[in-house]
Design a protein around this motif. Structure first.
Motif, mmCIF file in Angstrom:
data_model
loop_
_atom_site.group_PDB
_atom_site.id
_atom_site.type_symbol
_atom_site.label_atom_id
_atom_site.label_comp_id
_atom_site.label_asym_id
_atom_site.label_seq_id
_atom_site.Cartn_x
_atom_site.Cartn_y
_atom_site.Cartn_z
ATOM 1 N N GLU A 1 0.792 -1.067 -0.017
ATOM 2 C CA GLU A 1 -0.044 0.155 -0.040
ATOM 3 C C GLU A 1 0.687 1.267 0.126
ATOM 4 O OE1 GLU A 1 -3.524 2.406 0.100
ATOM 5 O OE2 GLU A 1 -3.155 0.497 -0.560
ATOM 6 N N GLY B 1 -0.202 2.887 -3.106
ATOM 7 C CA GLY B 1 -1.382 3.588 -2.896
ATOM 8 C C GLY B 1 -0.910 5.246 -2.991
ATOM 9 N N GLY C 1 -5.494 6.700 -1.378
ATOM 10 C CA GLY C 1 -5.399 5.296 -0.733
ATOM 11 C C GLY C 1 -5.472 5.482 0.872
ATOM 12 N N ASP D 1 -10.997 -0.394 -3.081
ATOM 13 C CA ASP D 1 -9.664 -0.890 -3.229
ATOM 14 C C ASP D 1 -9.384 -0.691 -4.602
ATOM 15 O OD1 ASP D 1 -7.320 -2.024 -3.247
ATOM 16 O OD2 ASP D 1 -8.053 -4.143 -2.714
ATOM 17 N N GLY E 1 -4.683 2.823 -4.622
ATOM 18 C CA GLY E 1 -4.812 2.316 -3.274
ATOM 19 C C GLY E 1 -5.920 1.839 -2.566
#
Length: 265
Positions: A160, A164, A168, A190, A227
């Motif tokens: 992440e 991301g 995110g 997501d 993210g």
């Protein structure tokens, strides 16, 4: 006189009286741009100003006066211009605006400027503007991008943190901490980035890294978000805020004590 003050709340004589050779001006630079369906257009402004306020609460200015300039809310957001609501300066304009503000700071007798940035797309224009100010105004210009600060250990999964990039878990957590009423929690998603899917198959060329390619937000994900916002929490946002604010507070104080003679003209 140590302590921090809002630049625009002072009168001209009051500002003159506060300036000395340790004074640091802080310029927050942000963006007004799309952050998917779950975050407001002002996300980068809210996060940047929230982190700066948290840093100032840590007694920033022990070494010298800190003057907080008005936030430059609209930055360079070319990569997000395919989406409604994005406001963007042309990169050349953004460079000129930051340089002009820095020149005004120098005209007030201040040679220490810290640019605090909360939007990734601003990094390149800040790099150029900062160098131009160094060359023309003989200033110390510190470039502080909070998203480049090392996060707390185990704050978020490595995947992440790497992919991301926009809307995110990190940005959403900070927003759940600073402005929970502005997060549309029923729209968290997501959004797997093109960079993540390429990494999954062993590709080394992606949108970021030591050799990234230029990208528009829709290249990474059709939603404009990259993210997993579903990993976000207000608790994580509070932890991230405290960590990033501590780093920013240290940078501001170090900017005040940096020996300007180390910069050779």
């Amino acid at each position: 006189m140590a302590g921090h003050h809002r630049w625009d709340a002072l009168s001209a004589p009051e500002l003159d009286a506060l300036v000395d050779d340790r004074t640091v001006a802080v310029l927050p630079v942000a963006a007004v741009e799309q952050h998917g369906g779950h975050l407001p257009l002002a996300t980068d402004v809210i996060i940047g100003e929230g982190l700066l306020a948290a840093a100032l609460a840590r007694s920033v200015g022990r070494a010298g006066t800190v003057l907080i300039l008005p936030t430059l809310a609209i930055g360079s957001s070319l990569e997000h211009t395919a989406f409604s609501g994005t406001l963007s300066l042309a990169p050349e304009t953004a460079i000129a605006v930051i340089e002009s503000i820095g020149t005004s700071v120098a005209r007030a007798g201040i040679r220490r400027l810290l640019i605090f940035n909360s939007h990734g797309g601003n990094k390149a224009v800040i790099d150029i503007a900062a160098l131009k100010l160094r060359a023309a105004q003989r200033m110390l210009v510190v470039k502080a991008n909070y998203f480049r600060f090392a996060p707390p250990a185990d704050a978020l999964p490595a995947r992440e943190l790497a992919h991301g990039l926009h809307g995110g878990a990190l940005e959403t957590s900070l927003m759940l901490h600073f402005a929970p009423d502005q997060v549309r929690v029923d729209r968290l998603e997501d959004a797997q980035s093109l960079g993540a899917t390429r990494a999954d198959v062993g590709a080394t060329l992606g949108p970021e890294g030591d050799a990234g390619f230029a990208w528009m937000a829709q290249d990474l994900h059709a939603s404009g978000v990259t993210g997993n916002a579903r990993l976000a929490s207000a608790e994580q946002g509070a932890r991230l805020s405290a960590h990033f604010a501590a780093r920013l507070a240290t940078l501001i104080d170090e900017a005040s004590t940096f020996e300007l003679d180390a910069l050779n003209d």
